[in-house]
Design a protein around this motif. Structure first.
Motif, mmCIF file in Angstrom:
data_model
loop_
_atom_site.group_PDB
_atom_site.id
_atom_site.type_symbol
_atom_site.label_atom_id
_atom_site.label_comp_id
_atom_site.label_asym_id
_atom_site.label_seq_id
_atom_site.Cartn_x
_atom_site.Cartn_y
_atom_site.Cartn_z
ATOM 1 N N VAL A 17 0.849 -1.193 0.000
ATOM 2 C CA VAL A 17 0.000 0.000 0.000
ATOM 3 C C VAL A 17 0.885 1.243 0.000
ATOM 4 N N VAL A 18 1.953 1.229 0.782
ATOM 5 C CA VAL A 18 2.894 2.352 0.801
ATOM 6 C C VAL A 18 3.523 2.544 -0.582
ATOM 7 N N ILE A 19 3.922 1.455 -1.208
ATOM 8 C CA ILE A 19 4.503 1.541 -2.554
ATOM 9 C C ILE A 19 3.470 2.115 -3.527
ATOM 10 N N PHE A 20 2.220 1.690 -3.400
ATOM 11 C CA PHE A 20 1.154 2.262 -4.226
ATOM 12 C C PHE A 20 1.092 3.774 -4.050
ATOM 13 N N VAL A 21 1.120 4.237 -2.817
ATOM 14 C CA VAL A 21 1.054 5.678 -2.568
ATOM 15 C C VAL A 21 2.232 6.377 -3.246
ATOM 16 N N PHE A 22 3.422 5.821 -3.109
ATOM 17 C CA PHE A 22 4.596 6.421 -3.759
ATOM 18 C C PHE A 22 4.424 6.482 -5.278
ATOM 19 N N GLU A 23 4.034 5.368 -5.876
ATOM 20 C CA GLU A 23 4.018 5.277 -7.330
ATOM 21 C C GLU A 23 2.800 5.927 -7.970
ATOM 22 N N VAL A 25 0.292 8.088 -6.167
ATOM 23 C CA VAL A 25 -0.300 9.265 -5.538
ATOM 24 C C VAL A 25 0.694 10.421 -5.443
ATOM 25 N N VAL A 26 1.892 10.161 -4.951
ATOM 26 C CA VAL A 26 2.857 11.247 -4.712
ATOM 27 C C VAL A 26 4.098 11.154 -5.601
ATOM 28 N N TRP A 27 3.974 10.495 -6.742
ATOM 29 C CA TRP A 27 5.107 10.281 -7.645
ATOM 30 C C TRP A 27 5.785 11.583 -8.059
ATOM 31 N N SER A 28 5.058 12.662 -8.191
ATOM 32 C CA SER A 28 5.618 13.903 -8.728
ATOM 33 C C SER A 28 6.610 14.580 -7.781
ATOM 34 N N LYS A 29 6.697 14.151 -6.542
ATOM 35 C CA LYS A 29 7.647 14.735 -5.595
ATOM 36 C C LYS A 29 9.048 14.169 -5.857
ATOM 37 N N PRO A 30 10.048 15.031 -6.009
ATOM 38 C CA PRO A 30 11.415 14.559 -6.269
ATOM 39 C C PRO A 30 11.932 13.561 -5.222
ATOM 40 N N THR A 31 11.562 13.738 -3.969
ATOM 41 C CA THR A 31 12.027 12.792 -2.949
ATOM 42 C C THR A 31 11.491 11.387 -3.195
ATOM 43 N N VAL A 32 10.354 11.298 -3.885
ATOM 44 C CA VAL A 32 9.767 9.989 -4.175
ATOM 45 C C VAL A 32 10.426 9.366 -5.392
ATOM 46 N N TRP A 33 10.413 10.069 -6.546
ATOM 47 C CA TRP A 33 10.952 9.430 -7.747
ATOM 48 C C TRP A 33 12.452 9.180 -7.661
ATOM 49 N N LYS A 34 13.165 9.957 -6.846
ATOM 50 C CA LYS A 34 14.596 9.700 -6.649
ATOM 51 C C LYS A 34 14.813 8.378 -5.915
ATOM 52 N N ARG A 35 13.874 8.007 -5.040
ATOM 53 C CA ARG A 35 13.967 6.707 -4.347
ATOM 54 C C ARG A 35 13.947 5.544 -5.331
ATOM 55 N N PHE A 36 13.323 5.769 -6.473
ATOM 56 C CA PHE A 36 13.206 4.724 -7.487
ATOM 57 C C PHE A 36 14.299 4.827 -8.542
ATOM 58 N N GLY A 37 15.310 5.653 -8.288
ATOM 59 C CA GLY A 37 16.453 5.756 -9.186
ATOM 60 C C GLY A 37 16.219 6.608 -10.411
ATOM 61 N N GLN A 54 1.907 0.638 -12.242
ATOM 62 C CA GLN A 54 2.589 -0.319 -11.379
ATOM 63 C C GLN A 54 2.121 -0.174 -9.935
ATOM 64 N N GLY A 55 1.856 1.054 -9.518
ATOM 65 C CA GLY A 55 1.348 1.277 -8.173
ATOM 66 C C GLY A 55 0.034 0.551 -7.935
ATOM 67 N N PHE A 56 -0.814 0.550 -8.947
ATOM 68 C CA PHE A 56 -2.093 -0.152 -8.790
ATOM 69 C C PHE A 56 -1.906 -1.658 -8.736
ATOM 70 N N TYR A 57 -0.936 -2.201 -9.458
ATOM 71 C CA TYR A 57 -0.621 -3.624 -9.311
ATOM 72 C C TYR A 57 -0.285 -3.927 -7.855
ATOM 73 N N ASN A 58 0.546 -3.080 -7.263
ATOM 74 C CA ASN A 58 0.917 -3.276 -5.863
ATOM 75 C C ASN A 58 -0.294 -3.167 -4.942
ATOM 76 N N LEU A 59 -1.166 -2.213 -5.211
ATOM 77 C CA LEU A 59 -2.375 -2.063 -4.404
ATOM 78 C C LEU A 59 -3.260 -3.301 -4.520
ATOM 79 N N PHE A 60 -3.440 -3.817 -5.718
ATOM 80 C CA PHE A 60 -4.305 -4.984 -5.907
ATOM 81 C C PHE A 60 -3.751 -6.210 -5.178
ATOM 82 N N LEU A 61 -2.424 -6.375 -5.170
ATOM 83 C CA LEU A 61 -1.836 -7.483 -4.416
ATOM 84 C C LEU A 61 -2.101 -7.309 -2.918
ATOM 85 N N ALA A 62 -1.955 -6.081 -2.432
ATOM 86 C CA ALA A 62 -2.229 -5.803 -1.020
ATOM 87 C C ALA A 62 -3.690 -6.084 -0.689
#
Length: 122
Positions: A17-23, A25-37, A54-62
């Protein structure tokens, strides 16, 4: 399903669920997308639709894990096992991307793998 397996499955679900939020919901924040390289805002903008999906894939698994835990019984356990196996499989695929992906693959895959181990040896 043993309590330890349920706990590790729930932890896996919470992480996803946290990964979903990152990917998604809040992807546009530099601190987030930098975490993903991702190196730049321009690159983040290009990757955004894929990250969103991809975030929704993670949400559906959760959600699968949570639904399985709530249902319980053989059907619920089967859903939890399927979702955990899917996450572990995705972690293996991620690990094949090179050394820099090994740590994220372990983070993604360890809790569902432990859930499966505890479920198997109940």
């Amino acid at each position: 399903m043993p309590v330890l397996a349920q706990i590790f499955a729930a932890l896996a679900a919470i992480l996803h669920v946290v990964i979903f939020v990152f990917e998604s919901v809040v992807w546009s924040k530099p601190t987030v997308w930098k975490r993903f390289g991702v190196a730049s805002q321009a690159d983040a903008d290009v990757v955004r639709p894929m990250a969103f999906n991809q975030g929704f894939y993670n949400l559906f698994l959760a959600v699968g894990i949570f639904v399985g835990l709530i249902l319980g019984g053989e059907a619920g356990d089967a859903i939890v096992v399927f979702a955990c196996l899917s996450i572990v499989g995705a972690a293996f695929v991620l690990a094949t991307g090179g050394k820099k992906y090994f740590r994220p693959a372990v983070v993604q895959g360890i809790t569902p793998a432990l859930a499966l181990v505890f479920a198997a040896f109940a």
